[in-house]
Design a protein around this motif. Structure first.
Motif, PDB file in Angstrom:
ATOM      1  N   ARG A 218       0.984  -1.226  -0.112  1.00  0.00           N
ATOM      2  CA  ARG A 218       0.048  -0.086   0.159  1.00  0.00           C
ATOM      3  C   ARG A 218       1.122   1.208   0.047  1.00  0.00           C
ATOM      4  NH1 ARG A 218      -3.434  -2.765  -1.194  1.00  0.00           N
ATOM      5  NH2 ARG A 218      -5.571  -3.100  -0.640  1.00  0.00           N
ATOM      6  N   SER A 220       1.356   5.074   0.761  1.00  0.00           N
ATOM      7  CA  SER A 220       1.067   6.030   1.705  1.00  0.00           C
ATOM      8  C   SER A 220       0.057   7.134   1.048  1.00  0.00           C
ATOM      9  CB  SER A 220       1.973   6.822   2.488  1.00  0.00           C
ATOM     10  OG  SER A 220       2.957   7.537   1.687  1.00  0.00           O
ATOM     11  N   LYS A 225       5.750   7.086   0.705  1.00  0.00           N
ATOM     12  CA  LYS A 225       5.917   5.732   1.336  1.00  0.00           C
ATOM     13  C   LYS A 225       5.205   4.688   0.754  1.00  0.00           C
ATOM     14  CE  LYS A 225       8.619   8.242   4.271  1.00  0.00           C
ATOM     15  NZ  LYS A 225      10.169   8.166   4.193  1.00  0.00           N
ATOM     16  N   ALA A 227       4.150   0.920   2.184  1.00  0.00           N
ATOM     17  CA  ALA A 227       4.229  -0.302   3.378  1.00  0.00           C
ATOM     18  C   ALA A 227       3.932  -1.511   2.760  1.00  0.00           C
ATOM     19  CB  ALA A 227       2.612  -0.108   4.080  1.00  0.00           C
ATOM     20  N   ILE A 241       8.673  -0.353   5.414  1.00  0.00           N
ATOM     21  CA  ILE A 241       8.375   0.834   5.192  1.00  0.00           C
ATOM     22  C   ILE A 241       9.458   1.493   4.265  1.00  0.00           C
ATOM     23  CG2 ILE A 241       7.794   2.975   5.650  1.00  0.00           C
ATOM     24  CD1 ILE A 241       5.524   0.965   6.753  1.00  0.00           C
ATOM     25  N   TRP A 265      -2.853   2.139   5.634  1.00  0.00           N
ATOM     26  CA  TRP A 265      -2.346   3.540   6.158  1.00  0.00           C
ATOM     27  C   TRP A 265      -3.827   4.260   6.844  1.00  0.00           C
ATOM     28  CZ3 TRP A 265       2.462   5.267   6.247  1.00  0.00           C
ATOM     29  CH2 TRP A 265       3.427   4.685   5.414  1.00  0.00           C
ATOM     30  N   GLY A 269      -1.444   9.433   7.342  1.00  0.00           N
ATOM     31  CA  GLY A 269      -0.210   8.517   6.750  1.00  0.00           C
ATOM     32  C   GLY A 269       0.815   8.415   8.150  1.00  0.00           C
ATOM     33  N   LYS A 270       0.453   8.526   9.204  1.00  0.00           N
ATOM     34  CA  LYS A 270       1.413   8.236  10.395  1.00  0.00           C
ATOM     35  C   LYS A 270       1.119   6.808  10.847  1.00  0.00           C
ATOM     36  CE  LYS A 270       1.156  12.887  12.126  1.00  0.00           C
ATOM     37  NZ  LYS A 270       0.435  13.952  13.346  1.00  0.00           N
ATOM     38  N   VAL A 272       0.261   2.504  10.383  1.00  0.00           N
ATOM     39  CA  VAL A 272      -0.093   1.295   9.523  1.00  0.00           C
ATOM     40  C   VAL A 272      -0.550   0.383  10.477  1.00  0.00           C
ATOM     41  CG1 VAL A 272       1.199  -0.435   7.916  1.00  0.00           C
ATOM     42  CG2 VAL A 272       1.658   2.163   8.007  1.00  0.00           C
ATOM     43  N   ALA A 286       4.249   4.442  11.658  1.00  0.00           N
ATOM     44  CA  ALA A 286       5.291   4.259  10.266  1.00  0.00           C
ATOM     45  C   ALA A 286       6.460   4.767  10.572  1.00  0.00           C
ATOM     46  CB  ALA A 286       4.554   4.790   9.050  1.00  0.00           C
TER      47      ALA A 286
END
Length: 493
Positions: A218, A220, A225, A227, A241, A265, A269-270, A272, A286
């Motif tokens: 995924r 972000s 980023k 994941a 990450i 996410w 975006g902080k 996961v 993350a």
């Protein structure tokens, strides 16, 4: 005292003495193992320590996340035996065969006042683990790994493919410029436009990591980023990450002892979230890898997760046939969103996705029937109800392994597998009308994603090819092998 009373007293005394004798004998017998403990411990310590079976699992769980070719903190790699014998940035040899007290690694993992230098910012290894490492080094630090485990796969030695790998995950970047595709030990980043044009020169970067099997990918929300979840089946799970711009691995987090699934996410975006084969739902920061959510609400493997539209909740699906709602701030289980009535769901759920702007949740799995649920329950649960269900979509053949909303939330795409074949369908999210389908695929479909503009859909699965489909007709626009195949060797005559 008459004779009968004397006889009774004598019998009582005799029984009491017999009990005391029995207790004494039992206690003496119980004491024997303690007397034999030292020889038993000595025998255990004399048994050779296996690098492959005993030392590698310790390093994999506690060390390799930071000390692998893709990160190599302290200029030290712990995923290969030969690298362990070298010095990192300290200049001191990490492992000196036969000399544990001269081995820098031992000094780093040995606690002083309850704290050890390594693993960094984590609890120290147990004394049993430290003793095993010391004994292995003292005995010569030998490598007893089978030959197959000694093969090196990293950025300098990327995987070689004679046939394309099964595609288990893919995702478009938010700007639509990149398509990330799962491979063996890696994620392959492709220029989406060039891939759709036939694939010539489309491969931008190969993100090679520890995980043999990639289960989910995924981007972000801002596209900077990536994941990735996966692992080494039956041995380790991992969350990666990656920094998309330069292809650097920012974080490698070992999790559990099996592959992990269903990365998603948070909208900011902080965070996961992901699911695990130990039946747990987890979420991490993350940037740091710090775990911020842990829930054991499920009773079987958790295969998919999604954050709510505002990031306040994580929604998860499992082989246990339920979709559950977990509050992030408190880690509290809130509700079963799907019906818990026996027989209401026919098989496990494999995938979940949240509408981009509303708390409406798409889920699908073994019964082939995609369903849309609302997140919030507005009345008390009644036995037999399925109150949160908004609508059902016509069932696909077989099991649904992949389902996604378009970026504007107006459509959904699903992919299924049955008897060696696969099908992709696109539905109108609001009225469940079938918009497009393609059943002419070369095997089961395990991954689907809408392009950013919603005009095309990427699909991948058993046959190892990425198919780009028109999202309004289902027509195949491109069929590309996403991995670089090794040149065919001439057959000797």
């Amino acid at each position: 005292m008459n004779a009968s009373k004397w006889a009774s007293l004598a019998l009582f005394v005799a029984l009491a003495m017999a009990s005391i004798t029995l207790i004494g004998t039992t206690l003496a017998d119980d004491a024997k193992p303690a007397a034999d403990a030292k020889p038993a411990v000595a025998a255990a310590e004399a048994t050779p320590v296996s690098y492959a079976k005993q030392i590698v699992p310790i390093f994999r769980e506690h060390c390799q996340g930071c000390h692998q070719p893709a990160i190599a903190k302290g200029e030290f790699v712990m995923t290969r035996h030969d690298a362990l014998l070298k010095a990192g940035e300290s200049g001191d040899a990490a492992v000196v065969p036969g000399e544990p007290d001269k081995s820098y690694l031992v000094a780093q993992i040995t606690p002083a006042d309850g704290k050890a230098e390594m693993p960094k910012d984590k609890p120290p290894l147990s004394q049993t683990q430290i003793d095993l490492i010391r004994r292995w080094i003292a005995a010569g630090a030998k490598d007893d790994s089978p030959m197959v485990a000694k093969s090196v796969i990293d950025a300098d030695h990327p995987p070689k493919y004679e046939v394309s790998a099964v595609i288990t995950a893919l995702d478009y970047s938010p700007d639509g410029k990149l398509l990330a595709v799962s491979g063996y030990h890696e994620v392959l980043l492709h220029d989406a436009a060039k891939l759709q044009a036939g694939g010539e020169g489309s491969l931008v970067r190969r993100l090679v990591g520890l995980s043999e099997r990639i289960e989910s990918i995924r981007f972000s929300p801002d596209g900077t980023k990536l994941a990735v979840t996966g692992g080494q089946p039956g041995r380790m799970g991992e969350v990666q990450i990656w920094n998309v711009a330069d292809g650097k691995l920012d974080l490698s987090l070992p999790v559990t002892f099996d592959t992990v699934y269903g990365a998603s996410w948070s909208p900011d975006g902080k965070l996961v979230s992901f699911g695990c084969a130990d039946n747990t739902i987890r979420a991490i920061e993350a940037a740091s890898g710090k775990q911020v959510l842990f829930s054991g609400a499920h009773s079987d493997w958790v295969l998919g997760t999604a954050f709510s539209s505002k990031g306040t909740h994580v929604i998860s699906v499992s082989r246990d046939m339920t979709m559950k709602l977990i509050e992030v701030a408190t880690q509290r289980f809130v509700d079963n969103l799907t019906s818990i009535t026996p027989g209401a769901l026919k098989g496990g759920l494999a995938v979940v996705d949240c509408h981009p702007t509303k708390d409406e949740l798409l889920c699908a799995g073994s019964d082939g029937e995609p369903k849309l649920y609302k997140m919030d329950r507005e009345k008390a649960r009644q036995i037999g109800d399925d109150y949160n269900l908004i609508r059902k979509y016509a069932a696909l053949p077989g099991r649904v392994y992949a389902a996604r909303f378009s970026h504007d939330g107006t459509r959904i795409v699903c992919g299924s597998s049955l008897d060696g074949g696969g099908e992709v369908r696109v539905y109108d999210a609001a009225n469940a009308q079938l918009i497009a389908k393609n059943a002419e695929l070369g095997g089961g479909v395990y991954a689907v994603a809408f392009a950013a503009d919603g005009k095309t859909v990427a699909a991948g699965g058993f046959d190892g090819t990425v198919r780009i489909l028109d999202a309004t007709t289902g027509k195949e626009l491109a069929n590309v092998v996403p991995v670089p195949l090794s040149p065919t060797q001439p057959v000797a005559k």
